[in-house]
Design a protein around this motif. Structure first.
Motif, short mmCIF file in Angstrom:
data_model
loop_
_atom_site.label_atom_id
_atom_site.label_comp_id
_atom_site.label_asym_id
_atom_site.label_seq_id
_atom_site.Cartn_x
_atom_site.Cartn_y
_atom_site.Cartn_z
N ARG A 121 0.87 -1.18 0.00
CA ARG A 121 0.00 0.00 0.00
C ARG A 121 0.90 1.22 0.00
O ARG A 121 1.89 1.25 0.72
N SER A 150 -2.38 -9.44 0.68
CA SER A 150 -2.92 -9.66 2.03
C SER A 150 -4.42 -9.37 1.98
O SER A 150 -4.89 -8.66 1.09
N SER A 151 -5.16 -9.92 2.96
CA SER A 151 -6.62 -9.76 2.95
C SER A 151 -7.04 -8.30 2.95
O SER A 151 -8.02 -7.94 2.30
N ASP A 152 -6.30 -7.45 3.67
CA ASP A 152 -6.75 -6.05 3.70
C ASP A 152 -6.51 -5.36 2.36
O ASP A 152 -7.23 -4.42 2.02
N ASP A 155 -9.56 -6.35 0.31
CA ASP A 155 -10.71 -5.52 0.72
C ASP A 155 -10.59 -4.11 0.14
O ASP A 155 -11.57 -3.52 -0.32
N ARG A 156 -9.38 -3.58 0.17
CA ARG A 156 -9.14 -2.23 -0.34
C ARG A 156 -9.45 -2.16 -1.83
O ARG A 156 -10.09 -1.22 -2.31
N TRP A 282 2.38 -0.16 8.52
CA TRP A 282 1.60 -1.06 7.65
C TRP A 282 2.56 -1.92 6.85
O TRP A 282 3.60 -1.47 6.40
N SER A 284 2.30 -5.65 4.03
CA SER A 284 1.43 -6.74 3.55
C SER A 284 2.15 -8.05 3.86
O SER A 284 2.06 -8.57 4.95
N GLY A 305 -1.84 -4.40 9.07
CA GLY A 305 -1.94 -4.93 7.70
C GLY A 305 -1.98 -6.44 7.65
O GLY A 305 -2.74 -7.10 8.35
#
Length: 378
Positions: A121, A150-152, A155-156, A282, A284, A305
């Motif tokens: 990110r 990564s899962s977040d 989602d992003r 943060w 990943s 993260g």
């Protein structure tokens, strides 16, 4: 897995793919090299568009790809070079936001599927944060499939309008340098001697000296463990804009910390450390976290993260920005060899659950297959 069209069924020509890499972090560059090697071995044609220095460092041509040097800037010449390289591609796979934007521009007006892997990110504030959101939205909507590491990130990508976002299988990157073979104890001693940590514990952090890496908190924590006898030495490998500020703090406050700049022997240095530290705001799939667990080095990391998902119960997790929690975790671990041993064993088990290179290539190929099954016959 469905049949893979790269094996040229029914007289189809081999699948032609272009991998687009921007500046490329260590993680994304190693991933592209691993992916390229696996795809070529399975009969896929691969062209890697990346800056010349990335090919020197990662050797894409050495694993059977054609390399087209494309500078990382978004100037028109760079987009034109990409457009030419993608002229006869069946599918384009871009790694990272900026590479993805350039690939989307190069493909505009053509019906070639674009796969994007989001490896990390970007960090931005104020007006730049707004631009970054626009860039993320543009890339998410241009991609047929977004793979998030990564899962977040998955989602992003969905929040930014991706039609199809999935968790990427990403193999543990091979060490950044060939590890010296020899007596591990001797190598460890050599590394510790060079860093000035013969009779004291060695703590190691790795990463560019940027704001989001949490080094301020790390220096605050170093103040707290100064009282230990002997005081541990914290070594930070990496280069970046904060170097002068951090160095001044180390000197002004007399902190037991050394900035050693960019190094190409991270694997050896890490193996010599008692504890690896990851204080970022943060991450990943942190390369450092993977290397630490793999090398049986206990890890203290921030619970941000993709870190908790990556390390499971094989690391000590602390809140981001909490110097007291970070210092306490380090002091506790240094005083508890049994706990360090437990983390080493758990680390090895956790690392064994990460995707293999074969699984990574198989997942990417099945995505390519879905997106190209209606290709014309060769």
């Amino acid at each position: 897995m469905s049949h893979v069209s790269s094996h040229s069924p029914h007289g189809q020509s081999p699948l032609r793919t272009v991998q687009v890499l921007g500046g490329g972090s260590a993680g994304s560059s190693a991933h592209v090299r691993s992916l390229t090697s696996g795809l070529v071995a399975r009969g896929v044609r691969v062209t890697v568009c990346a800056p010349a220095e990335a090919d020197h460092a990662y050797g894409f041509t050495g694993v059977g790809a054609q390399h087209v040097p494309v500078p990382r800037s978004s100037d028109p010449a760079s987009v034109a070079a990409l457009r030419t390289a993608c002229a006869d591609a069946d599918l384009v796979h871009a790694h990272g936001l900026h590479a993805a934007l350039r690939a989307a521009l190069a493909l505009s007006g053509r019906r070639v599927p674009l796969v994007v892997t989001w490896h990390t990110r970007s960090h931005a504030e104020g007006a730049r944060a707004h631009l970054l959101r626009l860039l993320e939205r543009r890339v998410a909507k241009a991609a047929a499939v977004v793979l998030g590491t990564s899962s977040d990130l998955v989602d992003r990508a969905r929040r930014r309008g991706a039609r199809d976002a999935r968790l990427a299988a990403v193999a543990f990157p091979a060490p950044r340098t060939p590890v010296e073979h020899g007596d591990p104890d001797r190598l460890r001693h050599k590394a510790r001697a060079e860093l000035g940590a013969i009779d004291r514990p060695l703590l190691m952090a790795v990463g560019s000296l940027d704001r989001h890496r949490g080094y301020d908190t790390l220096l605050d924590a170093a103040r707290a463990w100064r009282h230990l006898d002997p005081a541990p030495l914290l070594v930070i490998a990496g280069e970046g804009p904060l170097r002068a500020v951090l160095q001044r703090r180390i000197e002004d406050e007399g902190l037991p910390v050394r900035l050693i700049g960019r190094r190409d022997d991270i694997t050896e240095l890490l193996a010599a450390a008692e504890i690896a530290l990851l204080p970022s705001s943060w991450e990943s799939r942190s390369v450092l976290a993977q290397e630490a667990l793999h090398a049986r080095v206990p890890l203290v990391a921030t619970a941000v993260g993709g870190v908790p998902e990556l390390v499971g119960d094989a690391a000590e997790l602390v809140p981001y920005g909490d110097a007291e929690a970070l210092a306490e975790a380090v002091v506790r671990l240094l005083g508890d060899p049994a706990r360090r041993e437990v983390l080493q064993e758990k680390g090895v088990r956790q690392a064994a659950t990460w995707p293999t290179e074969d699984e990574t290539v198989a997942q990417v190929l099945s995505v390519y297959d879905e997106l190209t099954q209606h290709r014309p016959l060769g």
